[in-house]
Motif scaffolding. Structure first.
Motif, PDB file in Angstrom:
ATOM      1  N   ALA A  66       0.828  -1.198   0.000  1.00 56.97           N
ATOM      2  CA  ALA A  66       0.000   0.000   0.000  1.00 56.97           C
ATOM      3  C   ALA A  66       0.868   1.255   0.000  1.00 56.97           C
ATOM      4  N   GLU A  67       1.946   1.244   0.780  1.00 54.83           N
ATOM      5  CA  GLU A  67       2.870   2.382   0.806  1.00 54.83           C
ATOM      6  C   GLU A  67       3.555   2.551  -0.550  1.00 54.83           C
ATOM      7  N   ARG A  68       3.890   1.425  -1.164  1.00 56.25           N
ATOM      8  CA  ARG A  68       4.508   1.477  -2.489  1.00 56.25           C
ATOM      9  C   ARG A  68       3.541   2.116  -3.492  1.00 56.25           C
ATOM     10  N   THR A  82      -6.760  -2.727   0.939  1.00 62.52           N
ATOM     11  CA  THR A  82      -5.633  -2.417   1.813  1.00 62.52           C
ATOM     12  C   THR A  82      -5.382  -0.917   1.878  1.00 62.52           C
ATOM     13  N   PHE A  83      -5.467  -0.249   0.730  1.00 62.87           N
ATOM     14  CA  PHE A  83      -5.215   1.196   0.689  1.00 62.87           C
ATOM     15  C   PHE A  83      -6.226   1.923   1.574  1.00 62.87           C
ATOM     16  N   LYS A  84      -7.490   1.531   1.488  1.00 66.40           N
ATOM     17  CA  LYS A  84      -8.522   2.188   2.303  1.00 66.40           C
ATOM     18  C   LYS A  84      -8.293   1.919   3.784  1.00 66.40           C
ATOM     19  N   ARG A  85      -7.821   0.721   4.127  1.00 61.09           N
ATOM     20  CA  ARG A  85      -7.586   0.401   5.528  1.00 61.09           C
ATOM     21  C   ARG A  85      -6.482   1.273   6.125  1.00 61.09           C
ATOM     22  N   PHE A  86      -5.427   1.532   5.344  1.00 64.45           N
ATOM     23  CA  PHE A  86      -4.302   2.288   5.874  1.00 64.45           C
ATOM     24  C   PHE A  86      -4.427   3.792   5.675  1.00 64.45           C
ATOM     25  N   TYR A  87      -5.126   4.219   4.613  1.00 65.45           N
ATOM     26  CA  TYR A  87      -5.175   5.654   4.307  1.00 65.45           C
ATOM     27  C   TYR A  87      -6.585   6.241   4.325  1.00 65.45           C
ATOM     28  N   GLY A  88      -7.582   5.392   4.574  1.00 62.27           N
ATOM     29  CA  GLY A  88      -8.933   5.898   4.749  1.00 62.27           C
ATOM     30  C   GLY A  88      -9.665   6.291   3.484  1.00 62.27           C
ATOM     31  N   CYS A  89      -9.120   5.962   2.327  1.00 59.44           N
ATOM     32  CA  CYS A  89      -9.762   6.299   1.058  1.00 59.44           C
ATOM     33  C   CYS A  89      -9.257   5.356  -0.021  1.00 59.44           C
ATOM     34  N   SER A  90      -9.870   5.414  -1.194  1.00 59.89           N
ATOM     35  CA  SER A  90      -9.423   4.600  -2.320  1.00 59.89           C
ATOM     36  C   SER A  90      -8.188   5.218  -2.973  1.00 59.89           C
ATOM     37  N   PRO A  91      -7.425   4.442  -3.735  1.00 61.80           N
ATOM     38  CA  PRO A  91      -6.293   5.024  -4.474  1.00 61.80           C
ATOM     39  C   PRO A  91      -6.735   6.158  -5.400  1.00 61.80           C
ATOM     40  N   HIS A  92      -7.909   6.011  -6.024  1.00 58.73           N
ATOM     41  CA  HIS A  92      -8.412   7.063  -6.912  1.00 58.73           C
ATOM     42  C   HIS A  92      -8.675   8.345  -6.133  1.00 58.73           C
ATOM     43  N   ALA A  93      -9.314   8.232  -4.963  1.00 61.64           N
ATOM     44  CA  ALA A  93      -9.593   9.422  -4.160  1.00 61.64           C
ATOM     45  C   ALA A  93      -8.298  10.077  -3.685  1.00 61.64           C
TER      46      ALA A  93
END
Length: 319
Positions: free
Chosen positions: A213-215, A247-258
């Protein structure tokens, strides 16, 4: 799309010859009315938009598609009954249908006006591979798409982009990043629609770790001015699309698109706050992939509490 006339005829044989660009073999029989076909087309890098009008009812049989494209039918009027391997599905004003490469079919066609969205087959399959490890052959399940928010958005955006291609003052009327961004968005929405329709026995790709997700986040930050969709982000992170989204939403609270949209808005703001005399809101927005300026302005105001033009004006007054 009348400025992009590609073909027009009132002769059935000429119509069949034109259709041979799509199918190795095709045969049409007029069942009612006088034949007339008009085909207008604007081609991009990975997609084509075609506005097609047929004046009569036709029975068509086609085999051996030559071009590697997925084709989506958005009707303004009329109806087509598609028959593939014993399955029947319909496209009309309320129902969208898709043909996949390698699909032999017959169609019972009423007079119609429709917008045909054609997408590069390799791009679609690559994007779907990012989502599913195993997927049945498209010809065995693809047909009408079930109603969804993504499908409604794809229909309206396809129509809007087709109109903008006719507008000489639009960033989409010529080649360049705005049109490529528009193509990327259409392709991403189309893949979302296919993923929603995929058979239940399809196997999604496994979930990723926080490192992936960080990558993905770092890759987005490094490519904000480039044209990409969620499939490219997932590929760069070495993860499947569905796993990335969860995974992205779990760690950053939003979708990659958002996340990408927010970072692009922040980058536009920085451009406006450091603008020279030649910088405009339109040039800053399109540089970061915002080509629908009304929607961009609404998003900008929602994020920053002022319009982009107000930001630019304030910068001009400070100089």
């Amino acid at each position: 799309m009348h400025q992009h006339r590609l073909f027009a005829t009132t002769d059935l044989d000429e119509g069949e010859e034109f259709a041979s660009q799509i199918w190795e073999e095709n045969h049409s029989t007029i069942s009612n009315g006088r034949y007339g076909l008009r085909w207008n087309e604007a081609a991009g890098d990975k997609i084509k938009l075609s506005y097609v009008e047929l004046d009569c009812a036709v029975d068509l049989k086609a085999q051996g598609p030559l071009s590697d494209h997925f084709r989506m039918f958005f009707h303004e009027d009329g109806r087509i009954e598609h028959v593939v391997k014993g399955r029947t599905f319909v496209s009309d004003r309320t129902t969208a249908a898709v043909h996949c490469p390698g699909m032999d079919l017959s169609m019972q066609i009423s007079p119609f006006q429709l917008l045909l969205l054609s997408l590069d087959g390799h791009c679609v399959r690559s994007a779907m591979t990012q989502r599913f490890r195993k997927l049945p052959d498209y010809v065995d399940w693809l047909g009408s798409l079930k109603p969804s928010h993504n499908l409604a958005t794809l229909r309206s955006l396809t129509a809007w982009i087709a109109r903008e291609m006719e507008n000489e003052g639009s960033p989409l009327s010529g080649t360049g990043k705005p049109r490529l961004h528009a193509e990327r968005l259409l392709l991403s929405l189309f893949v979302e629609c296919l993923a929603e329709t995929a058979p239940m026995e399809s196997h999604p790709v496994c979930e990723s770790s926080q490192i992936q997700a960080e990558r993905a986040r770092d890759w987005i930050d490094a490519n904000l001015t480039e044209i990409f969709g969620v499939e490219e982000i997932a590929a760069a992170a070495g993860i499947g699309v569905r796993s990335l989204q969860k995974t992205f939403k779990r760690f950053y609270g939003c979708s990659p698109h958002a996340y990408a949209t927010r970072r692009r808005l922040e980058s536009v703001r920085q451009l406006l706050l450091s603008a020279s005399g030649s910088q405009t809101v339109t040039s800053a927005a399109t540089q970061l992939g915002f080509f629908e300026l009304g929607r961009f302005a609404q998003s900008y105001r929602r994020h920053f509490g002022e319009t982009p033009s107000a930001t630019l004006t304030r910068r001009s007054q400070e100089r």
